[in-house]
Design an enzyme around this catalytic site. Structure first.
Site, short mmCIF file in Angstrom:
data_model
loop_
_atom_site.label_atom_id
_atom_site.label_comp_id
_atom_site.label_asym_id
_atom_site.label_seq_id
_atom_site.Cartn_x
_atom_site.Cartn_y
_atom_site.Cartn_z
NE ARG A 3 -2.83 -45.66 -21.30
CZ ARG A 3 -3.29 -44.44 -21.53
NH1 ARG A 3 -4.14 -44.23 -22.53
NH2 ARG A 3 -2.92 -43.42 -20.77
CG ASN A 59 0.94 -43.74 -14.62
OD1 ASN A 59 1.24 -42.63 -14.20
ND2 ASN A 59 0.01 -43.92 -15.53
CE LYS A 76 -3.70 0.05 2.74
NZ LYS A 76 -5.03 0.31 2.13
CD GLU A 124 6.23 -49.84 -18.46
OE1 GLU A 124 5.20 -49.37 -17.97
OE2 GLU A 124 6.23 -50.51 -19.52
CB CYS A 129 3.90 -41.53 -22.02
SG CYS A 129 4.46 -43.19 -21.59
#
Lengths: 908, 908
Positions: free
Chosen positions: A590, A801, A33, A778, A865
């Site tokens: 997939r 994943n 301010k 993976e 991915c």
């Protein structure tokens, strides 16, 4: 020489110069301010004279419970300066100067800290003010306001006592609201308010300097008030900044119909449209706008009511926007026709408005493309994907008293539905097609199924890491938690808020983004991200930034290529949608999903159950024909862009009925003595294929090594489709991805075999197509031996994943419904590793694999991915370790594009 | 100056000196036989004069298909030298010198390469020999032997032709064996043998030098014969060594009853007993001993028959043993009462003998303790654990013609049983309690169950990495594979060998260690390792070596403590056994096994099924009481040694009946309309607890965090037991191990809670016990974040079983029955990673964890408790990365102790 604790607004340019023009340092000292007021003063805008006590004084006060040496003397000097500027005198019964004492921290903490207006009034000066303004009512009104504000904020007297006194006085005069009280009534109220002080053993200080000192101390102390601390914790503002205090000469918007007060934005904060937007009230003080007793008028009306004032505001708004290069949120007061600027700051806007403003400002040459991109966060883009309530509608609902409660904004998005108070009822109603808002004190794991079918979740207990919050975020369900004003009465099946009751089935609207809950149905805007023209412009700029060569730090060997955003899509229609949203390739197709289609599943089963070579081949041939069509569709949609197709990954038993079901069927048939031969045959096969831990069992490349005919069929189909696409004049770029590799030896065995098939097909068609064979990384070991694997694989794609599952030893199916939620609740893990990549463990593996993979095969393409590919923090990491692309679900492509650009900009 | 290709035995000391006394370099040049003969010559022992053509000549010949320049001239010189030494002349019809041409590579390759005796005989010299020896029969016998040997080995003429000629001649004379043929018959045989040459278009070279040259070439070529190459591949001998050739003056053991030939060992190679051991034949040549036509006499008989010769041999044996400092395997010939030494080499001995000899030789001050330990490999110790056939018994069986076949020694150990020819029959017979040897052409995955119930496995096809071999090694079942002489006739259910038939059910004895298969039952010695006194002495020495400070390389920071061997044991009796075998601690006590005991399982189930807090507590209390007794038993047995107790690890559903079973029960009851409430209740619970991938589900520390009361009960029991042990005057050292940690946060939450319980118990008993809390490193992320975890955990233990599962993504239960066997068969993986630690992936994680764990907590104790802890190659690795101990099953403790010492010795 004592330190300088006080800067007048006019001293602002000098201070800024001393600090080398460093805006951040200025704001650290003066607060937002104070800096804004100083900046406006320097710009020559009409700002009431004032000075700022710097944040350091606050920190000193909090540490020593006393003002630092020299501060009070400098404040006195400041007051002399104000008196000189205003031609009035603080505490003078004839010509009294009034001041406000306003907090102002570095970062805006709206409503969290204290402000006291009208300081300088007392039993004598109130008469002087009356005379000076020729308005007795105004003077007594100002005094009673001071008494209430000072009593509550400085001395901590209960608001309810002041409220009761006001109510009694109003009743006495038959007044409907405060505005109907005349001077006499307000003078009586002053007496009553003084009584509140006495009742609590306090006294209102008649000495104006005593008022000032106490007000300053109160503002300092308010930095450490519980709600201010809580706010800082939630928003990540550091605790050691302190607040500045601004002492400003009072100007009054409530001196008659030629006075007023208002708030304006230089652009519409809701839509981003250019032009003044805001509201004002004539003959009012700032707090009246907030109190909502009178309905303010839209700022456009001011053009008619006070055209000169409107023009002046418009001009000043332009000056400020040009100066600050961002949409400004301005407070102003009109005192007897003269405009005073009380505050300016960068305005908060909806994501949609941010997008439009940023693009517009580039086109107005106000900011650069980089700045435009930087101003819209990936989270903003994400919010555009959720249904949202319009801020107007919410403000309107608040004004109409429909705000039911506020809670913690646990999971963003808007939800409209009917409340149900237990999981069973919620499931039943959802099954009937009703939009359900599940309302519970808190949630438990067994209620997850009910949560999943609800449009929104509302709890009365718990915070941002409660079970309800964690699960809701996980599944993208809007949620407000810890709305403690609401009580749930399970016996009478109602909720109670502020003494009112609402039965089960009541419609409510829940805004998980802001934490507000409204009665009734608010219109929620569905996401239509692809239709937002400005977003598409902005994202194109984001792509340009993300694609810059040499900009990125590229820890694994200097400048690298840009970070692209690809999409995970299995079907042509998903791929088409992804491409429309800006995907530059398919990072994961997939293929198994293709086999689950009802028309194809029977062939898949026939192949698995085949007892003869011929039967097996026949089924495979049929599946192969389907696959050619699948891939041809993809290549058509993705003409000229890479398409990574993953070979069959899941264990074969997933294509057969479940073991449980079959045991039931067979047992039942046996007991009934009506043997079910088909079920028995299936059961035998399913038992044969049964695995204790299918996640780590016979799937991925292992399947291809044991049953190469499936992989060969798929590769044949991929290349037939590519050849046919080529014949259609298209430019297909197939990349075959072999999943679940743990050792280079696996690839060595299968890849050669499949490349041979690919070459056969291309030879048969007489066509040459650029292609690559690569692998998912993976399995932890694949990352640890990436150097060996890269000697075979031509590209890597991180399947984060599975990699997360195995690195943590967390079976996703199991963990998320049992211990993982508890871990997040208890803070054992800060983030769900399935949403935000775990940098310490999984991320470390990624680093190793990128470094050693590229060492073995320089320049190889590496992407990600897993679902993490759409998470902004993960994207930043992917950029830092030198990935070429991130691939995510189509709907998250815009978020990822923005995140990629931010990653590049932040790493410069 | 041409190179020197030839060294006479007398030149040996000079050559050795030139090579700086480097025995290895000498053997590289001269081969083992040449070096041995030279060494014996230098020792003054009676060695027939001779010279060695060095291995380099062989390599030159193989590369150029020609002798190197100068070689032949040097051979001529050598022949002159021999003539001078012997006073005879090569090729002289009057006074002929005969020589042998013997191969001799650096490493012994018994029977793999060629040797030709009696070179120098032809149609003329044969008469000279007859005159010289006064023995016509001998001369013709020597000639016909040369003709056969030369024909077969140098010219490749078929053995069967010579055999047929011999048979015909014997038939003509009515002879039962060759010894019955007189001079005339043998002379006729010489003619017949020459006919074999002519029949095949060849001619026997009458020129003795031509004979010599051709023989040398044949020996050179034999280095690359298929069987020699195969042998080298199997045993890891490099292909680029080449063989030396030894030309030695012939001496004859078949010149009458004052002549003879024999083999002797300086100690009993079967038991290790000190004293001459061996056998001899009078009036015989070396090959007669091998041919087995006459039965040799034990060497002890020689003491009676030729006492002086015996004494002389004894003296020479002693000289050789003292000289070579190892048990010697000696060939000798007695020519008319004079002893000639023809070969000496370190003898091969049974594991048991190696142990005894090594210990004895230390006690005889012949070798050091280090040498003794080094001479017994961990594999030797391992062989002592398997049932074995006595080499005597096997030799006897061979002499008796009971050797049925030889195959690849695929999985060590001895098995005696009846043959069955298919899996079904094998399973059925095994179920009846019969010892089964499964005989198949090869095995397939579906036959694994039958393999598991068999005592031994015999296949007629496949090699060391065939399915049968891999599975057999995996499960420790003795196996011989690829025994191609055996034919299986499934129709008539017999096996055929050499034209004879043996029906199903025939008893055989199978030696997986050597690859031999015998008819009938051989006595197999059961392992009784703890009774072998010398082994225990040797292992104590091994422990001393393994425990040496500063000896180990300790890659993670200089010298470390020694590598100890601990054991995995759950019950006091196992722990006692392990301690007897030398375990220095318990590295893993799995508490779950305690709950599976029939008396306890009901309480475990009650705890899981409890619906009230009270029920649950009651069940836990009972289990707690049992546990106190369990642990007290362990502490008593392991007094003064550390005991690592792992808290409950498996998922709770493992303690309940299987889901399949329950579905069947419930379905059956429902169809019958007799609801089974207990089963339904169990089913509901099991379904609730069911996990898609239990390996990565709710177990280990996750269980402790969700149900801390179980872990608390266990810790309370551990410390109550320890306090009571202390009260008994014992010194318990409990170490509590928390399994399956993936993040330091998990430990932070649970460890503090459990330490509190431990302290409470110790306080209540007023006893102070040294203890530690630590964790298994068995999840990849734990290794990757070991630095963080070590800030909480006080020790690490690598759970390499699970770590291997998750690093590879191989579910052990599933992988070993599906793709893993195929991977090993196809060589995709070299070793089964569940048996030998995978250094590239899992090993890399271990390195990281040791380095970063010790960086965070210097000197922390780190060990390994997976099954790999007993594997010698893994132990070597564990030593190299600086582990403190390896923990394995009790029976493998001796193997591991030896491996630990070897690791230390090899890394010096």
């Amino acid at each position: 020489m004592t330190a300088k604790w006080v800067y007048t607004f006019e001293e602002y340019p000098r201070l800024k110069e001393q600090l080398g023009g460093d805006d951040d340092a200025v704001r650290t000292l003066l607060g937002g301010k104070g800096a804004g007021l100083g900046e406006m003063t320097a710009l020559g805008l009409p700002v009431p004279p004032g000075f700022t006590v710097i944040t350091k004084a606050c920190l000193y006060y909090l540490a020593h419970e006393d003002f630092p040496p020299g501060l009070w003397e400098q404040v006195m000097e400041g007051m002399r300066y104000l008196e000189a500027k205003m031609g009035r005198k603080y505490g003078s019964p004839e010509n009294p100067l009034l001041v406000s004492c306003r907090s102002g921290a570095k970062f805006s903490m709206p409503g969290m800290m204290d402000t006291i207006l009208n300081l300088g009034l007392n039993d004598e000066t109130v008469h002087g003010l009356a005379r000076m303004t020729d308005n007795e009512r105004f003077a007594w009104d100002a005094y009673r306001r001071l008494l209430e504000m000072f009593g509550e904020t400085v001395l901590g007297l209960p608001e309810s006592d002041f409220h009761r006194a006001l109510q009694e006085e109003m009743a006495l005069w038959g007044a409907q609201d405060e505005t109907q009280l005349n001077a006499e009534a307000l003078q009586r109220l002053v007496r009553r308010f003084k009584g509140v002080y006495i009742f609590h053993g306090q006294e209102f200080p008649q000495d104006p300097y005593e008022q000032l000192r106490m007000a300053m101390e109160a503002v300092f102390r308010s930095w450490n008030s519980p709600r201010a601390r809580a706010y800082r914790e939630r928003t990540g503002i550091p605790d050691d900044l302190g607040t500045a205090v601004n002492i400003v000469a009072m100007v009054f918007g409530n001196l008659g119909e030629d006075s007023g007060t208002g708030v304006l934005f230089t652009r519409n904060p809701s839509t981003g449209e250019k032009g003044l937007w805001g509201e004002y009230l004539l003959n009012a003080q700032g707090e009246d706008v907030v109190a909502g007793i009178r309905t303010p008028s839209p700022i456009s009306r001011l053009a008619e009511e006070m055209p000169q004032v409107y023009e002046q505001l418009k001009r000043m708004a332009e000056i400020l926007e040009r100066h600050f290069r961002s949409m400004q949120d301005i407070e102003f007061t009109i005192e007897r026709g003269k405009v005073w600027m009380l505050q300016t700051r960068t305005g908060k806007a909806t994501p949609q408005a941010k997008v439009k403003m940023s693009v517009d400002m580039v086109q107005e040459s106000l900011i650069s493309k980089e700045e435009a991109v930087q101003r819209v966060s990936p989270d903003d883009v994400e919010l555009l994907l959720h249904p949202q309530f319009n801020p107007h509608d919410m403000a309107k609902a608040r004004h109409e008293g429909k705000l039911l409660a506020r809670g913690v904004n646990a999971s963003p998005g808007a939800a409209v539905g009917r409340i149900y108070l237990d999981a069973e009822k919620a499931k039943a109603k959802a099954a009937e097609g009703e939009p359900v808002i599940l309302v519970r004190p808190f949630t438990k794991p067994e209620e997850v199924p009910a949560m999943l079918v609800s449009k929104g979740i509302l709890t009365t207990e718990g915070g941002a890491t409660s079970h309800a919050a964690v699960v809701a975020r996980q599944f993208g369900i809007p949620a407000v938690v810890g709305a403690s004003e609401i009580k749930i009465d399970m016996e009478r099946r109602v909720i109670q808020v502020n003494g009112r009751e609402y039965p089960e089935g009541t419609w409510i609207s829940l805004d998980g983004t802001s934490g507000q809950v409204f009665l009734g149905k608010l219109p929620a805007q569905p996401p239509a991200i692809e239709t937002l023209e400005e977003l598409s412009i902005l994202l194109d700029w984001a792509d340009e930034i993300a694609a810059r060569e040499g900009v990125r730090s590229g820890e694994n060997g200097g400048p690298t290529r840009g970070l692209e955003v690809w999409a995970n899509a299995d079907l042509p229609k998903d791929a088409a949608f992804a491409r429309k949203l800006g995907a530059k390739g398919i990072g994961l197709c997939r293929t198994e999903h293709m086999f689950f289609e009802p028309s194809r599943l029977p062939y898949m089963r026939r192949m698995i159950m085949a007892t003869t070579e011929e039967e097996r081949r026949e089924a495979l041939a049929t599946l192969g024909n389907y696959q050619v069509e699948d891939f041809l569709g993809l290549f058509r949609v993705m003409d000229g862009l890479p398409v990574i197709i993953r070979l069959l990954d899941p264990p074969l038993h997933e294509f057969l009925p479940s073991l449980w079901e079959l045991i039931e069927r067979v047992t039942e048939a046996r007991v009934r003595e009506e043997p079910d031969e088909e079920a028995e045959r299936l059961l035998e096969k399913v038992k044969e294929l049964h695995e204790a831990n299918p996640m780590m069992g016979l799937r991925g490349v292992r399947l291809s090594i044991l049953y190469p005919e499936i992989a060969e069929m798929q590769v044949r189909a991929i290349f037939e489709a590519a050849c046919r696409a080529k014949e259609e004049g298209l430019n297909p770029i197939p990349k075959v991805m072999i999943p679940l590799v743990a050792d280079a030896g696996e690839l060595e065995v299968i890849q050669e075999q499949l490349v041979r098939v690919a070459k056969e097909v291309m030879e048969a068609y007489g066509v040459d197509i650029p292609y690559e064979f690569g692998t998912m990384i993976e399995v932890p070991r694949a990352a640890l031996t990436a150097g060996q694997i890269a000697r075979v694989a031509e590209f890597f794609s991180f399947g984060t994943n599975d990699l997360t599952q195995m690195t943590f030893g967390f079976s996703r199916d199991d963990a998320e419904k049992t211990f993982l939620v508890r871990y997040l609740e208890r803070g054992i893990l800060k983030d769900n590793p399935f949403q935000t990549l775990d940098l310490d463990g999984v991320g470390r593996l990624l680093r190793v694999a990128v470094k050693e993979g590229r060492a073995a095969r320089p320049g190889m393409s590496i992407g990600i991915c897993g679902e993490h590919g759409g998470d902004p923090r993960t994207i930043r990491f992917c950029h830092d370790i030198g990935l070429d692309y991130v691939s995510c679900s189509p709907l998250r492509v815009p978020v990822a594009r923005m995140a990629a650009a931010h990653a590049v900009l932040e790493s410069v």
